[in-house]
Design a protein around this motif. Structure first.
Motif, mmCIF file in Angstrom:
data_model
loop_
_atom_site.group_PDB
_atom_site.id
_atom_site.type_symbol
_atom_site.label_atom_id
_atom_site.label_comp_id
_atom_site.label_asym_id
_atom_site.label_seq_id
_atom_site.Cartn_x
_atom_site.Cartn_y
_atom_site.Cartn_z
ATOM 1 N N ILE A 81 101.521 15.525 -52.567
ATOM 2 C CA ILE A 81 100.953 16.813 -52.156
ATOM 3 C C ILE A 81 99.839 16.631 -51.129
ATOM 4 C CG2 ILE A 81 101.484 17.882 -54.393
ATOM 5 C CD1 ILE A 81 98.122 17.843 -54.422
ATOM 6 N N LEU A 132 101.834 6.047 -48.430
ATOM 7 C CA LEU A 132 102.497 6.594 -49.615
ATOM 8 C C LEU A 132 103.601 5.654 -50.100
ATOM 9 C CD1 LEU A 132 102.753 10.371 -48.580
ATOM 10 C CD2 LEU A 132 101.182 9.364 -50.241
ATOM 11 N N VAL A 191 106.879 13.402 -43.190
ATOM 12 C CA VAL A 191 106.416 12.370 -44.109
ATOM 13 C C VAL A 191 107.473 12.044 -45.184
ATOM 14 C CG1 VAL A 191 104.686 11.806 -45.863
ATOM 15 C CG2 VAL A 191 103.968 12.819 -43.689
ATOM 16 N N ASP A 199 104.561 22.301 -51.179
ATOM 17 C CA ASP A 199 104.394 21.293 -52.227
ATOM 18 C C ASP A 199 104.429 21.938 -53.608
ATOM 19 O OD1 ASP A 199 104.078 19.827 -49.976
ATOM 20 O OD2 ASP A 199 101.977 19.301 -50.297
ATOM 21 N N PHE A 257 108.673 15.976 -52.108
ATOM 22 C CA PHE A 257 107.736 16.355 -51.049
ATOM 23 C C PHE A 257 107.928 17.827 -50.725
ATOM 24 C CE2 PHE A 257 108.346 11.861 -50.479
ATOM 25 C CZ PHE A 257 107.135 11.390 -50.002
ATOM 26 N N ILE A 274 100.699 12.586 -56.378
ATOM 27 C CA ILE A 274 100.099 11.571 -55.508
ATOM 28 C C ILE A 274 99.601 12.262 -54.243
ATOM 29 C CG2 ILE A 274 100.575 9.503 -54.126
ATOM 30 C CD1 ILE A 274 102.774 8.950 -56.371
ATOM 31 N N GLN A 328 106.506 17.845 -40.686
ATOM 32 C CA GLN A 328 107.909 17.880 -41.125
ATOM 33 C C GLN A 328 108.544 16.498 -41.120
ATOM 34 O OE1 GLN A 328 109.773 21.547 -39.113
ATOM 35 N NE2 GLN A 328 107.966 21.074 -37.894
ATOM 36 N N ASP A 384 99.623 20.550 -40.028
ATOM 37 C CA ASP A 384 100.124 19.825 -38.842
ATOM 38 C C ASP A 384 101.596 20.101 -38.527
ATOM 39 O OD1 ASP A 384 101.544 18.409 -40.737
ATOM 40 O OD2 ASP A 384 100.698 16.453 -40.245
ATOM 41 N N TYR A 385 102.288 20.824 -39.406
ATOM 42 C CA TYR A 385 103.706 21.102 -39.185
ATOM 43 C C TYR A 385 104.500 19.823 -38.864
ATOM 44 C CZ TYR A 385 104.142 26.097 -39.768
ATOM 45 O OH TYR A 385 104.211 27.344 -40.326
ATOM 46 N N LEU A 395 97.066 11.614 -50.676
ATOM 47 C CA LEU A 395 96.189 10.836 -49.810
ATOM 48 C C LEU A 395 95.179 11.792 -49.180
ATOM 49 C CD1 LEU A 395 95.364 8.442 -47.885
ATOM 50 C CD2 LEU A 395 97.251 9.168 -46.410
HETATM 51 N N1 LIG Z 1 98.030 13.176 -47.189
HETATM 52 C C1 LIG Z 1 99.135 13.360 -47.917
HETATM 53 N N2 LIG Z 1 99.179 12.965 -49.222
HETATM 54 C C2 LIG Z 1 100.291 13.131 -49.971
HETATM 55 N N3 LIG Z 1 101.406 13.737 -49.504
HETATM 56 C C3 LIG Z 1 101.416 14.168 -48.222
HETATM 57 C C4 LIG Z 1 100.292 13.999 -47.368
HETATM 58 N N4 LIG Z 1 100.596 14.528 -46.163
HETATM 59 C C5 LIG Z 1 101.852 15.013 -46.263
HETATM 60 N N5 LIG Z 1 102.355 14.792 -47.505
HETATM 61 C C6 LIG Z 1 103.673 15.206 -48.019
HETATM 62 O O1 LIG Z 1 104.585 15.273 -46.957
HETATM 63 C C7 LIG Z 1 105.074 16.602 -46.785
HETATM 64 C C8 LIG Z 1 105.339 16.891 -45.339
HETATM 65 O O2 LIG Z 1 104.170 16.741 -44.580
HETATM 66 P P1 LIG Z 1 104.216 16.732 -42.983
HETATM 67 O O3 LIG Z 1 105.216 15.723 -42.583
HETATM 68 O O4 LIG Z 1 102.822 16.404 -42.573
HETATM 69 O O5 LIG Z 1 104.618 18.145 -42.578
HETATM 70 C C9 LIG Z 1 104.037 17.480 -47.457
HETATM 71 O O6 LIG Z 1 104.604 18.707 -47.880
HETATM 72 C C10 LIG Z 1 103.625 16.598 -48.635
HETATM 73 O O7 LIG Z 1 104.594 16.659 -49.668
#
Ligand SMILES: Nc1ncnc2c1ncn2[C@@H]1O[C@H](COP(=O)(O)O)[C@@H](O)[C@H]1O
Ligand SMILES: Cc1cc2nc3c(=O)[nH]c(=O)nc-3n(C[C@H](O)[C@H](O)[C@H](O)COP(=O)(O)OP(=O)(O)OC[C@H]3O[C@@H](n4cnc5c(N)ncnc54)[C@H](O)[C@@H]3O)c2cc1C
Lengths: 249, 321
Positions: A7, A101, A127, A39, A115, A61, A125, A122-123, A63
């Motif tokens: 999350i 992670l 991680v 999340d 996830f 979990i 999409q 940051d959009y 970060l």
């Molecule tokens: N700092 C973080 N710690 C843990 N999970 C993360 C973190 N950043 C992103 N995620 C997970 O990755 C997903 C997609 O993030 P993003 O790729 O930044 O759009 C989020 O919905 C989270 O489930």
């Protein structure tokens, strides 16, 4: 079933955005921070799967800096069993975040790693599927339906002009979209219980990564539009504008 | 690193419609870098419609054929692209459901940065500089991606151009890969309709419709545009069960950038705007002259939609002959 949910703490989607941080970040002053809405679907899925199985463990979990612990507690109040706070600063590079992670998740014995589809700040999409690649696990993104049986997952995801139905063996990585479920609200009992649930703090070091934010700016205003008139009487004026000005008819 | 790779999407043996746009984006980078553009298509058998790709900007068209590619097969595509990646400065996909699924997997496999939903791209020294909406479109981020970059380009952001390149065909080898995810089927929506995310015209309705049956008013206007138009919806009416989630436009729905967007009885909440504010022309019909939708609309009519819609549909029909 051992399930991890990753999350992120993000500004509330209704927050007014002002730019600070030398023009590369938002000004956090006065902004309410919440769990990333996508999340919540992942948290709900994890809790519901454990309930259905009647056994297992769910782990949050996250970060981030110490403020993320408040967000973690929200998930514990919803019903997650325990949490790990990977203490460090995130990176503008999704891959750098994914590596931190993945390093923690590797060898954790998880059947499912969940996830959100995207983080509403940051959009990115990215991680979730990046973690899947790093761990060499099956992955389905932006799922709107999930069934787990006999060591495999069946998912649905919306694609342009249809719904894709896919299966994969567990362990697997899934990213959750709206439509998957309706996240529960933490009750008073849950909030009390959350205070006593284990929250392990693990300091980590995220690399800078290969993506560098050059600037963050407010979007250009759309040029002021105009009200062409009132009621059905305004239709001819609208048609005229769409035909000769906008040229879209 | 002298070439740009554009991964074109194919379903049931036919290219998806975003191919010329993606090639235009690839061309933009390639021309700035003095590089060439390779298009790559994945399929189970010979694919139709590849001969137009040279005209749209491809110097070469690579085909990767494998029995597993009858359905979308991310594991096979990632393995193939990763084997080729060394020769490319950038790898582009469209920011569709499929392209967005693929891009981060490829990036992680080859250790590259990934830019999603990119609306503008240019060379910046050794990096590629991309712009992309963040915070639900409330801010625009500019990011430098170093090394080979994987970029998902938002549909509608970069217009197709005529390039007149050779488009010479060449088959590439699909390396051995482990298929971890298996797509079983693609279920068509109940009615065969255009997806809101792909439509040239979107007629979207909100709570102002008052009742699910009044979506008929929007369908009648959409029908005037033939196969070019789709019906969209606000979250309020999707949550009320008036129409399927596939129609929802906005932050938790689809992001659309059509040429023409009608917002009918939609208030224009920030989360709705997040999904449609980049439409080329926005028309709003709302009986509340202070509705926020009028702030982003190019043209507005203040009035009762039940009075305006029938007249509008008739008039559009006439105007389009
Ligand atoms: N700092 C973080 N710690 C843990 N999970 C993360 C973190 N950043 C992103 N995620 C997970 O990755 C997903 C997609 O993030 P993003 O790729 O930044 O759009 C989020 O919905 C989270 O489930
Ligand atoms: C985390 C989060 C995510 C969200 N994601 C989305 C999303 O993806 N998409 C989305 O749309 N919303 C989303 N929302 C919801 C959003 O905040 C609004 O609640 C929603 O967009 C309102 O829908 P609406 O405009 O149909 O309804 P309302 O706000 O109720 O507006 C109805 C409008 O119709 C007009 N009207 C009424 N009767 C008539 C008539 N007879 N003729 C003409 N006009 C009439 C009214 O003046 C009013 O402006 C999200 C909210 C949150 C918190």
């Amino acid at each position: 079933m051992k399930i991890a949910v990753c999350i992120r703490r993000v500004p509330d989607t209704t927050a007014k955005i002002t730019i600070a941080g030398g023009g590369t970040a938002i000004d956090p002053a006065g902004v309410k921070f919440v769990i990333n809405p996508y999340d919540e679907f992942a948290v709900e899925a994890a809790i519901a799967l454990k309930e259905a199985a009647g056994a297992g463990e769910t782990v949050t979990i996250a970060l981030g800096d110490d403020s993320v612990q408040e967000t973690i507690r929200t998930t514990l109040a919803m019903g997650i069993d325990r949490a790990v706070h990977l203490q460090g600063t995130g990176s503008a590079d999704g891959l750098a975040t994914a590596r931190v992670l993945a390093d923690h998740l590797r060898g954790g014995g998880y059947d499912l790693i969940l996830f959100g589809k995207l983080a509403v700040d940051d959009y990115g999409q990215q991680v979730g599927p990046m973690v899947a690649e790093l761990l060499e696990l099956p992955c389905a993104t932006a799922i709107t339906a999930l069934e787990v049986a006999d060591g495999s997952a069946t998912v649905e995801r919306e694609i342009e002009g249809g719904t894709e139905v896919a299966t994969c063996p567990l362990p697997a990585v899934l990213t959750c979209d709206k439509g998957l479920n309706t996240p529960r609200l933490p009750g008073l009992k849950g909030i009390m219980a959350a205070k006593k649930k284990p929250l392990e703090v693990v300091p980590v070091e995220a690399a800078a990564g290969q993506a560098t934010i050059v600037s963050l700016a407010l979007p250009p205003e759309r040029p002021a539009g105009r009200i062409v008139g009132e009621g059905a009487a305004a239709v001819p004026a609208l048609i005229e504008a769409l035909t000769s000005e906008a040229k879209v008819l | 690193m002298t070439a740009i790779l554009a991964i074109l999407e194919q379903r049931d043996g036919a290219l998806r419609k975003g191919a010329p746009e993606l090639l235009a984006a690839a061309r933009q980078l390639a021309d700035a870098a003095g590089a060439t553009v390779d298009a790559i298509v994945f399929g189970a058998a010979d694919m139709a419609g590849l001969d137009g790709l040279g005209a749209a900007g491809a110097d070469r068209v690579l085909t990767a054929t494998h029995a597993d590619f009858a359905q979308y097969c991310p594991d096979g595509i990632v393995a193939t692209v990763a084997a080729l990646a060394g020769g490319y400065r950038a790898i582009l996909t469209a920011a569709t459901a499929t392209g967005k699924d693929l891009a981060p997997r490829i990036a992680a496999r080859i250790g590259a940065p990934c830019g999603m939903d990119v609306t503008g791209l240019a060379l910046q020294g050794d990096a590629i500089r991309v712009t992309r909406p963040v915070y639900a479109g409330k801010a625009i981020q500019t990011v430098d991606l170093a090394g080979t970059a994987v970029i998902a380009v938002r549909p509608g952001a970069i217009a197709a151009t005529a390039a007149g390149k050779a488009g010479a065909m060449s088959a590439v080898e699909v390396p051995a890969f482990t298929r971890r995810l298996t797509v079983r089927e693609v279920r068509a929506p109940e009615q065969a309709t255009v997806d809101v995310a792909e439509a040239r015209v979107v007629v979207a309705g909100g709570r102002g419709l008052g009742d699910p049956k009044h979506f008929a008013l929007l369908e009648e206007l959409a029908a005037v545009f033939g196969g070019d138009a789709a019906v969209g919806a606000s979250r309020a009416v999707v949550d009320a069960g008036w129409i399927g989630h596939g129609h929802q436009v906005g932050q938790t729905g689809k992001t659309v950038a059509p040429e023409l967007y009608f917002a009918i009885g939609v208030s224009g909440a920030i989360q709705h705007l997040a999904g449609m504010r980049t439409a080329k022309t926005i028309v709003a019909i709302n009986r509340d002259k202070d509705a926020p939708i009028f702030k982003v609309a190019d043209y507005g009519i203040v009035g009762d939609l039940f009075e305006v819609m029938p007249a509008l549909t008739e008039a559009v029909k006439k105007a389009r002959g």
